[in-house]
Design an enzyme around this catalytic site. Sequence first.
Site, PDB file in Angstrom:
ATOM      1  N   LYS A 194       0.816  -1.214   0.000  1.00 42.38           N
ATOM      2  CA  LYS A 194       0.000   0.000   0.000  1.00 42.38           C
ATOM      3  C   LYS A 194       0.844   1.255   0.000  1.00 42.38           C
ATOM      4  O   LYS A 194       0.479   2.253  -0.611  1.00 42.38           O
ATOM      5  CB  LYS A 194      -0.987  -0.003   1.177  1.00 42.38           C
ATOM      6  CG  LYS A 194      -2.047  -1.079   1.010  1.00 42.38           C
ATOM      7  CD  LYS A 194      -3.326  -0.817   1.749  1.00 42.38           C
ATOM      8  CE  LYS A 194      -4.352  -1.868   1.303  1.00 42.38           C
ATOM      9  NZ  LYS A 194      -5.549  -1.917   2.101  1.00 42.38           N
TER      10      LYS A 194
ATOM     11  N   LYS B 111      -5.135 -11.553  -6.654  1.00 40.60           N
ATOM     12  CA  LYS B 111      -6.345 -11.893  -5.893  1.00 40.60           C
ATOM     13  C   LYS B 111      -7.447 -10.901  -6.229  1.00 40.60           C
ATOM     14  O   LYS B 111      -7.172  -9.750  -6.596  1.00 40.60           O
ATOM     15  CB  LYS B 111      -6.067 -11.910  -4.385  1.00 40.60           C
ATOM     16  CG  LYS B 111      -5.911 -10.551  -3.745  1.00 40.60           C
ATOM     17  CD  LYS B 111      -6.137 -10.594  -2.236  1.00 40.60           C
ATOM     18  CE  LYS B 111      -6.281  -9.155  -1.739  1.00 40.60           C
ATOM     19  NZ  LYS B 111      -7.021  -8.971  -0.538  1.00 40.60           N
TER      20      LYS B 111
ATOM     21  N   LYS C  11     -10.750  -5.025  -3.980  1.00 38.48           N
ATOM     22  CA  LYS C  11     -11.505  -3.820  -4.331  1.00 38.48           C
ATOM     23  C   LYS C  11     -10.637  -2.846  -5.106  1.00 38.48           C
ATOM     24  O   LYS C  11     -11.140  -1.937  -5.749  1.00 38.48           O
ATOM     25  CB  LYS C  11     -12.117  -3.168  -3.107  1.00 38.48           C
ATOM     26  CG  LYS C  11     -11.175  -2.867  -2.003  1.00 38.48           C
ATOM     27  CD  LYS C  11     -11.974  -2.620  -0.741  1.00 38.48           C
ATOM     28  CE  LYS C  11     -11.138  -2.840   0.493  1.00 38.48           C
ATOM     29  NZ  LYS C  11     -11.868  -3.435   1.579  1.00 38.48           N
TER      30      LYS C  11
HETATM   31  P1  ATP Z   1      -7.711  -4.240  -0.421  1.00 40.36           P
HETATM   32  O1  ATP Z   1      -7.964  -3.999  -1.864  1.00 40.36           O
HETATM   33  O2  ATP Z   1      -7.668  -2.976   0.409  1.00 40.36           O
HETATM   34  O3  ATP Z   1      -6.575  -5.181  -0.122  1.00 40.36           O
HETATM   35  P2  ATP Z   1      -9.588  -6.340  -0.238  1.00 40.36           P
HETATM   36  O4  ATP Z   1     -10.502  -6.197  -1.360  1.00 40.36           O
HETATM   37  O5  ATP Z   1      -8.471  -7.299  -0.351  1.00 40.36           O
HETATM   38  O6  ATP Z   1      -9.012  -4.930   0.160  1.00 40.36           O
HETATM   39  P3  ATP Z   1     -10.259  -6.601   2.526  1.00 40.36           P
HETATM   40  O7  ATP Z   1     -11.279  -5.654   3.042  1.00 40.36           O
HETATM   41  O8  ATP Z   1      -8.835  -6.293   2.822  1.00 40.36           O
HETATM   42  O9  ATP Z   1     -10.478  -6.787   0.991  1.00 40.36           O
HETATM   43  O10 ATP Z   1     -10.559  -8.057   3.083  1.00 40.36           O
HETATM   44  C1  ATP Z   1     -11.601  -8.399   3.942  1.00 40.36           C
HETATM   45  C2  ATP Z   1     -11.535  -9.883   4.292  1.00 40.36           C
HETATM   46  O11 ATP Z   1     -11.782 -10.643   3.113  1.00 40.36           O
HETATM   47  C3  ATP Z   1     -10.205 -10.385   4.811  1.00 40.36           C
HETATM   48  O12 ATP Z   1     -10.436 -11.403   5.759  1.00 40.36           O
HETATM   49  C4  ATP Z   1      -9.516 -10.942   3.596  1.00 40.36           C
HETATM   50  O13 ATP Z   1      -8.589 -11.938   3.913  1.00 40.36           O
HETATM   51  C5  ATP Z   1     -10.695 -11.501   2.821  1.00 40.36           C
HETATM   52  N1  ATP Z   1     -10.454 -11.407   1.377  1.00 40.36           N
HETATM   53  C6  ATP Z   1     -10.244 -10.282   0.661  1.00 40.36           C
HETATM   54  N2  ATP Z   1     -10.052 -10.557  -0.648  1.00 40.36           N
HETATM   55  C7  ATP Z   1     -10.168 -11.902  -0.766  1.00 40.36           C
HETATM   56  C8  ATP Z   1     -10.071 -12.804  -1.863  1.00 40.36           C
HETATM   57  N3  ATP Z   1      -9.828 -12.374  -3.074  1.00 40.36           N
HETATM   58  N4  ATP Z   1     -10.251 -14.116  -1.628  1.00 40.36           N
HETATM   59  C9  ATP Z   1     -10.514 -14.579  -0.388  1.00 40.36           C
HETATM   60  N5  ATP Z   1     -10.598 -13.778   0.696  1.00 40.36           N
HETATM   61  C10 ATP Z   1     -10.428 -12.460   0.529  1.00 40.36           C
END
Ligand code: ATP
Length: 349
Positions: A129, A212, A215
């Site tokens: 980040k 992965k 968002k």
């Molecule tokens: P960022 O883009 O800020 O990294 P994000 O979209 O990855 O955000 P988070 O809000 O950080 O989502 O994640 C919320 C929860 O969902 C956490 O427990 C994370 O491990 C899980 N998670 C996020 N993305 C995935 C994914 N692609 N597959 C499985 N679990 C996920």
Amino acid sequence: MTDRTQSAAFGVAATEPGARVLSGMQPTGDSLHLGSYMGALLNWVRTQEQFDAYFFIPDLHAITVPQDPAQLRQAVRRTAAQYIAGGIDPERSTLFVQSHVPEHVQLAWVLMCQTGMGEASRMTQFKDKSAKGGADSAGVGLLTYPILQAADILLYQPHGVPVGEDQKQHIELTRDLAQRFNHRFGETFRIPEPIIPEVGARILDLQEPAAKMSKSASSPNGLINLTDTDKQIAKKIKSAVTDDGTEIRFDREAKPGVSNLLTIYSVLTGKTVGDIVAEYQGKMYGHLKVDLAEIAVQHLGPVRDRTSELLDDPAELDALLAKGAAKARDVATVTLTEAYQKVGFLPGT
Ligand code: ATP
Ligand code: LTN
């Protein structure tokens, strides 16, 4: 549905009466998405059956990157509504907003004083980040983010923390900080276990299956939000990038796109990947996509509709969150008082 959680904590801890779990998802971006839904929320719903469960909205974490105040207010309610629409029962689980429980910040300070600079700057999420906006624009909040997360967790003395794969490192830091504190000041914190689903812990971007689903995805078509319309959901699945060849088989290395679709299919239906592969033997990628699009719409449509119903009554949501915060504070204050006393602070009353 079969139990898809790998952690021993799930089985062992659940036998202890009063065993707790705690987790949260940041109210950032436009919505929770299919990755966070499958990697986290579905597993939360399962854990609430067996544990005394605490689920919160980490709004303090959300301001570690620039944010718009009006949007944040809206996002916190939307996230709460999505938790409930996804299956969190606010009568059974304690649902609250992090900033309503000041003990999180109070314990975070104590833990920050136990954390090395090197240790904090080695966190992968911090490196990613801070690299995105240029190292100089990264705030100190981004560096201390995982320490606040450790405080979120340790305050509630949970046995388990249900999260997706990418949060493993933060849970590891939480365990290190708890062990260090206990060693230095005497037994205070329970050492929590991550609870990571066996299937669905890392859902991949539909357009870029090397990354992965997140968002902050580079293409909006790679990401299915829980707010998407039926049409958007179906279109994104049907246009998912698949791999060379035609055979439907699970192979994360050689066929990441198809393997990702099989994983999503498995989580949404409860069927094993092996059974799904057998079912589609001799069929084309297109068949799999058309069926999965329908399954996803059937599954996610009601979650989206229930979310918007809940958002129609923000006063009711706010009341529910206030009740949750009062309950959370009752637990948090006990741990904080003990930690303050252990480090040598005079009692204030
Ligand atoms: P960022 O883009 O800020 O990294 P994000 O979209 O990855 O955000 P988070 O809000 O950080 O989502 O994640 C919320 C929860 O969902 C956490 O427990 C994370 O491990 C899980 N998670 C996020 N993305 C995935 C994914 N692609 N597959 C499985 N679990 C996920
Ligand atoms: N970093 C987590 C959100 C989070 C969290 C927590 C998860 C903040 N505090 C405590 C579990 C326990 C994320 O999902 N990005």
